[in-house]
Design a protein around this motif. Sequence first.
Motif, PDB file in Angstrom:
ATOM      1  N   GLN A  33       0.845  -1.162  -0.099  1.00 34.41           N
ATOM      2  CA  GLN A  33      -0.132  -0.064  -0.027  1.00 34.41           C
ATOM      3  C   GLN A  33       0.756   1.185  -0.054  1.00 34.41           C
ATOM      4  OE1 GLN A  33      -3.962  -0.351   2.261  1.00 34.41           O
ATOM      5  NE2 GLN A  33      -2.659  -1.467   3.494  1.00 34.41           N
ATOM      6  N   ASP A  34       1.806   1.424   0.642  1.00 32.91           N
ATOM      7  CA  ASP A  34       2.645   2.522   0.839  1.00 32.91           C
ATOM      8  C   ASP A  34       3.137   3.094  -0.494  1.00 32.91           C
ATOM      9  OD1 ASP A  34       2.168   2.964   3.316  1.00 32.91           O
ATOM     10  OD2 ASP A  34       4.022   2.026   4.388  1.00 32.91           O
ATOM     11  N   ASP A  35       3.834   1.938  -1.434  1.00 29.55           N
ATOM     12  CA  ASP A  35       4.389   2.146  -2.329  1.00 29.55           C
ATOM     13  C   ASP A  35       3.169   2.556  -3.472  1.00 29.55           C
ATOM     14  OD1 ASP A  35       6.873   1.362  -1.787  1.00 29.55           O
ATOM     15  OD2 ASP A  35       6.684  -0.743  -2.571  1.00 29.55           O
ATOM     16  N   ARG A  36       2.161   1.967  -3.453  1.00 24.57           N
ATOM     17  CA  ARG A  36       1.078   2.270  -4.349  1.00 24.57           C
ATOM     18  C   ARG A  36       0.787   3.669  -4.187  1.00 24.57           C
ATOM     19  NH1 ARG A  36      -1.464  -3.489  -4.805  1.00 24.57           N
ATOM     20  NH2 ARG A  36      -0.453  -4.148  -6.653  1.00 24.57           N
ATOM     21  N   ARG A  37       0.401   4.125  -2.724  1.00 20.36           N
ATOM     22  CA  ARG A  37       0.010   5.439  -2.285  1.00 20.36           C
ATOM     23  C   ARG A  37       1.049   6.520  -3.033  1.00 20.36           C
ATOM     24  NH1 ARG A  37      -0.332   4.625   2.729  1.00 20.36           N
ATOM     25  NH2 ARG A  37      -2.589   4.465   2.777  1.00 20.36           N
ATOM     26  N   GLN A  38       2.461   6.066  -3.454  1.00 14.27           N
ATOM     27  CA  GLN A  38       3.336   6.977  -4.004  1.00 14.27           C
ATOM     28  C   GLN A  38       3.094   6.781  -5.634  1.00 14.27           C
ATOM     29  OE1 GLN A  38       7.080   6.277  -2.012  1.00 14.27           O
ATOM     30  NE2 GLN A  38       6.037   6.204  -0.170  1.00 14.27           N
ATOM     31  N   GLY A  39       2.458   5.924  -6.086  1.00 15.64           N
ATOM     32  CA  GLY A  39       2.415   5.623  -7.508  1.00 15.64           C
ATOM     33  C   GLY A  39       3.262   4.378  -8.132  1.00 15.64           C
ATOM     34  N   LYS A  40       3.894   3.922  -6.996  1.00 17.81           N
ATOM     35  CA  LYS A  40       4.698   2.761  -7.435  1.00 17.81           C
ATOM     36  C   LYS A  40       4.084   1.319  -7.468  1.00 17.81           C
ATOM     37  CE  LYS A  40       8.300   5.383  -5.132  1.00 17.81           C
ATOM     38  NZ  LYS A  40       9.351   5.100  -3.731  1.00 17.81           N
ATOM     39  N   LYS A  50      -5.516   4.442  -6.605  1.00 19.87           N
ATOM     40  CA  LYS A  50      -5.885   4.785  -5.271  1.00 19.87           C
ATOM     41  C   LYS A  50      -6.952   3.624  -4.482  1.00 19.87           C
ATOM     42  CE  LYS A  50      -9.855   7.571  -6.046  1.00 19.87           C
ATOM     43  NZ  LYS A  50     -10.591   8.743  -5.924  1.00 19.87           N
ATOM     44  N   VAL A  53      -4.907   1.106  -2.419  1.00 20.35           N
ATOM     45  CA  VAL A  53      -4.694   1.399  -0.890  1.00 20.35           C
ATOM     46  C   VAL A  53      -5.714   1.064  -0.174  1.00 20.35           C
ATOM     47  CG1 VAL A  53      -3.767   3.399   0.435  1.00 20.35           C
ATOM     48  CG2 VAL A  53      -3.320   3.471  -2.180  1.00 20.35           C
TER      49      VAL A  53
END
Length: 195
Positions: A33-40, A50, A53
Amino acid sequence: LRNPVDMVVALHEQKVFSGFEDLTTFEDAWNAQDDRRQGKRVPHFCTEPKHLVYKDACSVGTQLAHWKSIVPEDRLQVVFFDDFREDPVKIWQELQAFLKLPDDGRKCFPKVNSAKKRKSATLKKAYDHYSRLKKELGLPRLGTGMLISMDKWNKVERARVPLSADTRKMLVEEFMSEIELLESIQGVDLTSWKT
């Protein structure tokens, strides 16, 4: 409103099924989730990163508090999924009354959007590539229904994958403040959601 612990698992399974999530293990997706929150680490076909997340997407207490801050109380009807599952006719009648609609007499509420999987992930990817290409090029529909039939054939219902006791405990802890916020806002006891 649904228990966020159950909701987050169902959301992950739906995203995997739809081809928007490439991490098929819930724990892996949760940890990303943290990576995805940053678009990774966002899968190619995911149209709404989003939604990956999961904690944010299933923070139902925060979401309800937001809605209650902008929608007048008499214009907002809150329904708990557990209540609908227990007595769908009663909840349906309450919703119709809230909307000032006459009772339509409906008594049957079949299960919709149950857990499912793809028979072939490759076929799903081919379908998604074709659909995206067709949209980008502005191509008209073929009108044969063949692709829709193929996509329907590629679906099969399955039992929901059970969570490990440790994962469930972690999720209850993660969503405890959301559950308690719901209890406070709605004046209900959601003890059953805390285990």
